[in-house]
Design a protein around this motif. Structure first.
Motif, PDB file in Angstrom:
ATOM      1  N   HIS A 167       0.774  -1.148   0.016  1.00 42.49           N
ATOM      2  CA  HIS A 167      -0.078  -0.073   0.025  1.00 42.49           C
ATOM      3  C   HIS A 167       0.871   1.481   0.104  1.00 42.49           C
ATOM      4  O   HIS A 167       0.682   2.149   0.770  1.00 42.49           O
ATOM      5  CB  HIS A 167      -1.002   0.186   1.166  1.00 42.49           C
ATOM      6  CG  HIS A 167      -1.789  -1.412   1.191  1.00 42.49           C
ATOM      7  ND1 HIS A 167      -2.796  -1.514   0.392  1.00 42.49           N
ATOM      8  CD2 HIS A 167      -1.671  -2.390   2.133  1.00 42.49           C
ATOM      9  CE1 HIS A 167      -3.530  -2.574   0.653  1.00 42.49           C
ATOM     10  NE2 HIS A 167      -2.784  -3.127   1.877  1.00 42.49           N
ATOM     11  N   LEU A 168       1.844   1.295  -0.975  1.00 47.93           N
ATOM     12  CA  LEU A 168       2.746   2.578  -1.002  1.00 47.93           C
ATOM     13  C   LEU A 168       2.297   3.361  -2.377  1.00 47.93           C
ATOM     14  O   LEU A 168       2.502   2.788  -3.538  1.00 47.93           O
ATOM     15  CB  LEU A 168       4.225   1.983  -1.227  1.00 47.93           C
ATOM     16  CG  LEU A 168       4.778   1.238   0.027  1.00 47.93           C
ATOM     17  CD1 LEU A 168       6.094   0.624  -0.327  1.00 47.93           C
ATOM     18  CD2 LEU A 168       4.925   2.175   1.188  1.00 47.93           C
ATOM     19  N   PRO A 169       1.725   4.507  -2.230  1.00 49.37           N
ATOM     20  CA  PRO A 169       1.348   5.137  -3.530  1.00 49.37           C
ATOM     21  C   PRO A 169       2.456   5.965  -4.214  1.00 49.37           C
ATOM     22  O   PRO A 169       3.481   6.188  -3.897  1.00 49.37           O
ATOM     23  CB  PRO A 169       0.427   6.406  -2.795  1.00 49.37           C
ATOM     24  CG  PRO A 169       0.086   5.784  -1.435  1.00 49.37           C
ATOM     25  CD  PRO A 169       1.369   5.163  -0.944  1.00 49.37           C
ATOM     26  N   LEU A 170       2.380   5.365  -5.430  1.00 53.96           N
ATOM     27  CA  LEU A 170       3.496   5.592  -6.553  1.00 53.96           C
ATOM     28  C   LEU A 170       3.057   6.861  -7.156  1.00 53.96           C
ATOM     29  O   LEU A 170       2.267   6.758  -8.084  1.00 53.96           O
ATOM     30  CB  LEU A 170       3.938   4.792  -7.470  1.00 53.96           C
ATOM     31  CG  LEU A 170       5.038   3.596  -6.763  1.00 53.96           C
ATOM     32  CD1 LEU A 170       5.437   2.524  -7.956  1.00 53.96           C
ATOM     33  CD2 LEU A 170       6.271   4.414  -6.523  1.00 53.96           C
ATOM     34  N   LEU A 171       3.241   8.133  -6.678  1.00 54.50           N
ATOM     35  CA  LEU A 171       2.559   9.273  -7.401  1.00 54.50           C
ATOM     36  C   LEU A 171       3.577   9.854  -8.186  1.00 54.50           C
ATOM     37  O   LEU A 171       3.072  10.371  -9.194  1.00 54.50           O
ATOM     38  CB  LEU A 171       2.190  10.041  -6.307  1.00 54.50           C
ATOM     39  CG  LEU A 171       1.293   9.744  -5.376  1.00 54.50           C
ATOM     40  CD1 LEU A 171       0.901  10.910  -4.011  1.00 54.50           C
ATOM     41  CD2 LEU A 171       0.086   8.950  -5.715  1.00 54.50           C
ATOM     42  N   ASP A 172       4.803  10.042  -7.807  1.00 55.67           N
ATOM     43  CA  ASP A 172       5.888  10.937  -8.668  1.00 55.67           C
ATOM     44  C   ASP A 172       7.253  10.269  -8.571  1.00 55.67           C
ATOM     45  O   ASP A 172       7.256   9.111  -8.262  1.00 55.67           O
ATOM     46  CB  ASP A 172       6.150  12.513  -7.906  1.00 55.67           C
ATOM     47  CG  ASP A 172       6.474  12.442  -6.742  1.00 55.67           C
ATOM     48  OD1 ASP A 172       6.702  11.523  -6.052  1.00 55.67           O
ATOM     49  OD2 ASP A 172       5.870  13.379  -5.848  1.00 55.67           O
ATOM     50  N   LEU A 173       7.906  11.002  -9.636  1.00 48.48           N
ATOM     51  CA  LEU A 173       9.310  10.209  -9.601  1.00 48.48           C
ATOM     52  C   LEU A 173      10.324  10.152  -8.258  1.00 48.48           C
ATOM     53  O   LEU A 173      11.022   9.217  -8.388  1.00 48.48           O
ATOM     54  CB  LEU A 173      10.180  10.966 -10.789  1.00 48.48           C
ATOM     55  CG  LEU A 173       9.720  11.028 -12.120  1.00 48.48           C
ATOM     56  CD1 LEU A 173      10.452  11.774 -13.262  1.00 48.48           C
ATOM     57  CD2 LEU A 173       9.311   9.589 -12.626  1.00 48.48           C
ATOM     58  N   LYS A 174      10.030  11.122  -7.530  1.00 51.15           N
ATOM     59  CA  LYS A 174      10.755  10.889  -6.365  1.00 51.15           C
ATOM     60  C   LYS A 174      10.254   9.545  -5.461  1.00 51.15           C
ATOM     61  O   LYS A 174      11.128   9.020  -4.580  1.00 51.15           O
ATOM     62  CB  LYS A 174      10.153  12.047  -5.448  1.00 51.15           C
ATOM     63  CG  LYS A 174      10.717  12.187  -4.030  1.00 51.15           C
ATOM     64  CD  LYS A 174      10.378  13.329  -3.185  1.00 51.15           C
ATOM     65  CE  LYS A 174       8.636  13.490  -3.147  1.00 51.15           C
ATOM     66  NZ  LYS A 174       8.324  14.697  -2.376  1.00 51.15           N
ATOM     67  N   GLY A 502       3.433  -4.323   7.488  1.00 54.27           N
ATOM     68  CA  GLY A 502       2.549  -3.290   8.169  1.00 54.27           C
ATOM     69  C   GLY A 502       2.678  -1.876   7.761  1.00 54.27           C
ATOM     70  O   GLY A 502       2.467  -0.933   8.665  1.00 54.27           O
ATOM     71  N   ILE A 503       3.211  -1.626   6.608  1.00 53.90           N
ATOM     72  CA  ILE A 503       3.256  -0.203   6.190  1.00 53.90           C
ATOM     73  C   ILE A 503       2.170   0.352   6.094  1.00 53.90           C
ATOM     74  O   ILE A 503       1.266  -0.168   5.324  1.00 53.90           O
ATOM     75  CB  ILE A 503       4.384  -0.076   5.139  1.00 53.90           C
ATOM     76  CG1 ILE A 503       5.490  -0.675   5.281  1.00 53.90           C
ATOM     77  CG2 ILE A 503       4.124   1.140   4.642  1.00 53.90           C
ATOM     78  CD1 ILE A 503       6.416  -0.582   4.103  1.00 53.90           C
ATOM     79  N   LEU A 504       1.592   1.530   6.590  1.00 59.18           N
ATOM     80  CA  LEU A 504       0.390   2.088   6.452  1.00 59.18           C
ATOM     81  C   LEU A 504       0.111   2.951   5.066  1.00 59.18           C
ATOM     82  O   LEU A 504       1.151   3.323   4.796  1.00 59.18           O
ATOM     83  CB  LEU A 504      -0.100   2.847   7.841  1.00 59.18           C
ATOM     84  CG  LEU A 504      -0.215   2.049   8.979  1.00 59.18           C
ATOM     85  CD1 LEU A 504      -0.517   2.969  10.378  1.00 59.18           C
ATOM     86  CD2 LEU A 504      -1.023   0.745   9.143  1.00 59.18           C
ATOM     87  N   GLY A 505      -0.948   3.158   4.810  1.00 58.31           N
ATOM     88  CA  GLY A 505      -1.308   4.069   3.639  1.00 58.31           C
ATOM     89  C   GLY A 505      -2.043   3.407   2.630  1.00 58.31           C
ATOM     90  O   GLY A 505      -1.875   2.166   2.531  1.00 58.31           O
ATOM     91  N   SER A 506      -2.889   4.045   1.871  1.00 60.76           N
ATOM     92  CA  SER A 506      -3.651   3.439   0.747  1.00 60.76           C
ATOM     93  C   SER A 506      -3.602   4.326  -0.271  1.00 60.76           C
ATOM     94  O   SER A 506      -3.474   5.692  -0.099  1.00 60.76           O
ATOM     95  CB  SER A 506      -5.088   3.245   1.280  1.00 60.76           C
ATOM     96  OG  SER A 506      -5.726   4.378   1.708  1.00 60.76           O
ATOM     97  N   ILE A 507      -3.835   3.774  -1.414  1.00 60.94           N
ATOM     98  CA  ILE A 507      -3.885   4.630  -2.672  1.00 60.94           C
ATOM     99  C   ILE A 507      -5.327   4.991  -2.898  1.00 60.94           C
ATOM    100  O   ILE A 507      -6.139   4.255  -2.864  1.00 60.94           O
ATOM    101  CB  ILE A 507      -3.459   3.737  -4.022  1.00 60.94           C
ATOM    102  CG1 ILE A 507      -1.956   3.388  -3.800  1.00 60.94           C
ATOM    103  CG2 ILE A 507      -3.686   4.626  -5.176  1.00 60.94           C
ATOM    104  CD1 ILE A 507      -1.563   2.588  -4.791  1.00 60.94           C
TER     105      ILE A 507
END
Length: 512
Positions: A167-174, A502-507
């Motif tokens: 659940h790791l959002p890939l938003l930008d090149l960073k 257990g890395i939190l966050g959702s796309i």
């Protein structure tokens, strides 16, 4: 053959049952012929098209005329403006004796008209900011853009899979760079256990490719708020909105241009519902200076463009390429183009003459013209035209006097551009800068927490000198061994589990 035969020939090919617009009138023996109008049926405009010709022969004005007529018929369009020539569509044109004479010869009235226009940009130009996330591109398209080999594509697929599962959002090149760094450093052990080993050399190559994209300005394009392609399909007062994407500052960055164009086509294809053949297209896209797309694209990228051009017709979308020569467009794509507007070509060298002969072979044979000769003798604002009729059959090739644009032929000045952007609802919608928590911040936080955890554990270990003081100097300490070996290994495993579970966050937002 005489004028009567010429008119009869055209009437058979250019008589349509459904709606159309008039592009110009036929020319025979260097004279425009009245009542020999060349018409474009709206029904077949989702079969795509080509506008070609040498520099200065009027290609851009032809593009402008077609976009105008579509707008007046209630059909929105998207124009990729690399030369900055098209902003004048927002303002009415001005009449003069030359335009009046041309309009009379064609048999149309000239009514100066400004059209509803949205100025857009993928860089720092003024207008609606177009963005897309790395997740929306996906591993296949990102790999094609960066020209990765099979091994490197595998790494890219692993990165996207890992981010999905964690659940790791890939938003930008960073974000993409951070994940690549993580899987070869802090997360290497867990990644290897679950997915197999990852080559550092492959990751380093991908990192360099990302830096290359950043140098071409892609860091301004990747991110949020993602543009909704449904915002292209707008009408105002019954006229289709003309969305002009200003690309004047990326002419020397063809990879960014190719990236954006392909992502736009892909997003439209994946988002728009099936429409099939209808009375008119839902949207038309015009790609100016199309040679920049194909001359800098690898085979995989060209194959992707070819596939989308073939399939996007069913979505009610027409794609039109504007370039200097038909040979700039790959044969597989060229064969899909129904409308062809060919302006004059220059024959200064033997190579030029061969290219003209080859170009002439792309058009239907006409009993009224020798195509290769007409190609080098047409004036500005004239073109050879053929289009598919409503049955999908190419119409007769016609040397055509093209109508003049009803909007301004010059560009907007800075104050007019400012007024246009200030009054735009879409500019306000997409002007907000969003940098929500994504892969970069989440992994950064987890690494920091793991480092702090390791430091705290180290501080809490029993004092080794004290323990040794209780034992004989010749006898090794069991606790000493545990401290040096078992405990350290346990801490290491705990750190890695903490890093990779257990890395939190959702796309949220748009679908992948």
């Amino acid at each position: 053959m005489n004028q009567a035969d010429f008119k009869s020939h055209l009437e058979q090919g250019y008589t349509f049952k459904n709606d159309y617009f008039i592009l110009g009138t036929g020319i025979l023996n260097q004279e425009p012929i009245q009542n020999a109008q060349v018409k474009i049926p709206l029904k077949t405009l989702n079969r795509h098209g080509l506008i070609a010709g040498a520099t200065g022969t009027g290609k851009t004005k032809t593009l402008q005329v077609i976009a105008e007529q579509l707008s007046l018929k209630g059909i929105p369009s998207v124009l990729m403006d690399l030369k900055g020539d098209l902003s004048g569509l927002a303002m009415p044109g001005s009449n003069n004796s030359h335009i009046e004479k041309r309009s009379t010869a064609i048999g149309v009235d000239y009514n100066p008209t400004g059209l509803p226009v949205e100025l857009m940009s993928i860089s720092q130009e003024k207008g609606v900011k177009l963005k897309a996330t790395v997740s929306e591109f996906g591993p296949v398209l990102m790999s094609q853009i960066m020209e990765l080999n099979d091994t490197q594509r595998g790494v890219m697929a692993l990165v996207f899979r890992y981010c999905d599962m964690q659940h790791l959002p890939l938003l930008d090149l960073k974000d993409l760079k951070k994940v690549l760094q993580y899987i070869t450093n802090e997360g290497k052990e867990s990644i290897t256990k679950e997915y197999g080993s990852v080559s550092s050399a492959s990751v380093n190559t991908i990192m360099r490719k990302i830096i290359e994209l950043e140098q071409q300005g892609a860091d301004h394009f990747f991110g949020e708020l993602s543009f909704d392609v449904d915002d292209f399909v707008k009408t105002k007062d019954g006229k289709g909105v003309v969305s002009i994407i200003r690309l004047t500052d990326i002419q020397n960055r063809p990879k960014l241009f190719s990236t954006f164009m392909l992502s736009l086509l892909s997003e439209i294809y994946e988002t728009f519902p099936e429409q099939g053949d209808s009375d008119k297209p839902k949207l038309c896209l015009f790609i100016d200076e199309a040679h920049l797309v194909f001359s800098n694209a690898n085979k995989d990228l060209i194959d992707k463009i070819e596939s989308i051009v073939k399939l996007i017709r069913s979505k009610g979308v027409g794609v039109f390429f504007c370039t200097q020569s038909p040979t700039d467009v790959p044969d597989a794509v060229l064969g899909q183009l129904g409308l062809k507007v060919q302006h004059s070509l220059r024959a200064f060298t033997a190579k030029d003459r061969k290219a003209i002969t080859k170009t002439a072979e792309n058009y239907p044979i006409s009993p009224f013209y020798k195509t290769s000769e007409v190609l080098t003798s047409m004036g500005i604002g004239e073109a050879l035209v053929t289009v598919l009729n409503e049955k999908g059959i190419p119409t007769p090739l016609v040397h055509t006097l093209l109508r003049a644009p009803v909007s301004r032929m010059d560009i907007l000045d800075d104050s007019e551009i400012d007024t246009l952007t200030q009054n735009s609802d879409l500019v306000k919608k997409y002007a907000k800068l969003i940098d929500r928590e994504s892969a970069f911040e989440i992994l950064d936080m987890k690494i920091t927490r793991a480092e702090q955890f390791a430091e705290n554990e180290e501080k809490n270990l029993p004092n080794q000198n004290t323990l040794r003081g209780r034992k004989t100097t010749s006898e090794p300490s069991l606790l000493d061994d545990l401290s040096k070996n078992t405990m350290i290994r346990q801490i290491g495993r705990t750190i890695f589990r903490e890093l990779t579970r257990g890395i939190l966050g959702s796309i949220s937002g748009k679908k992948r």
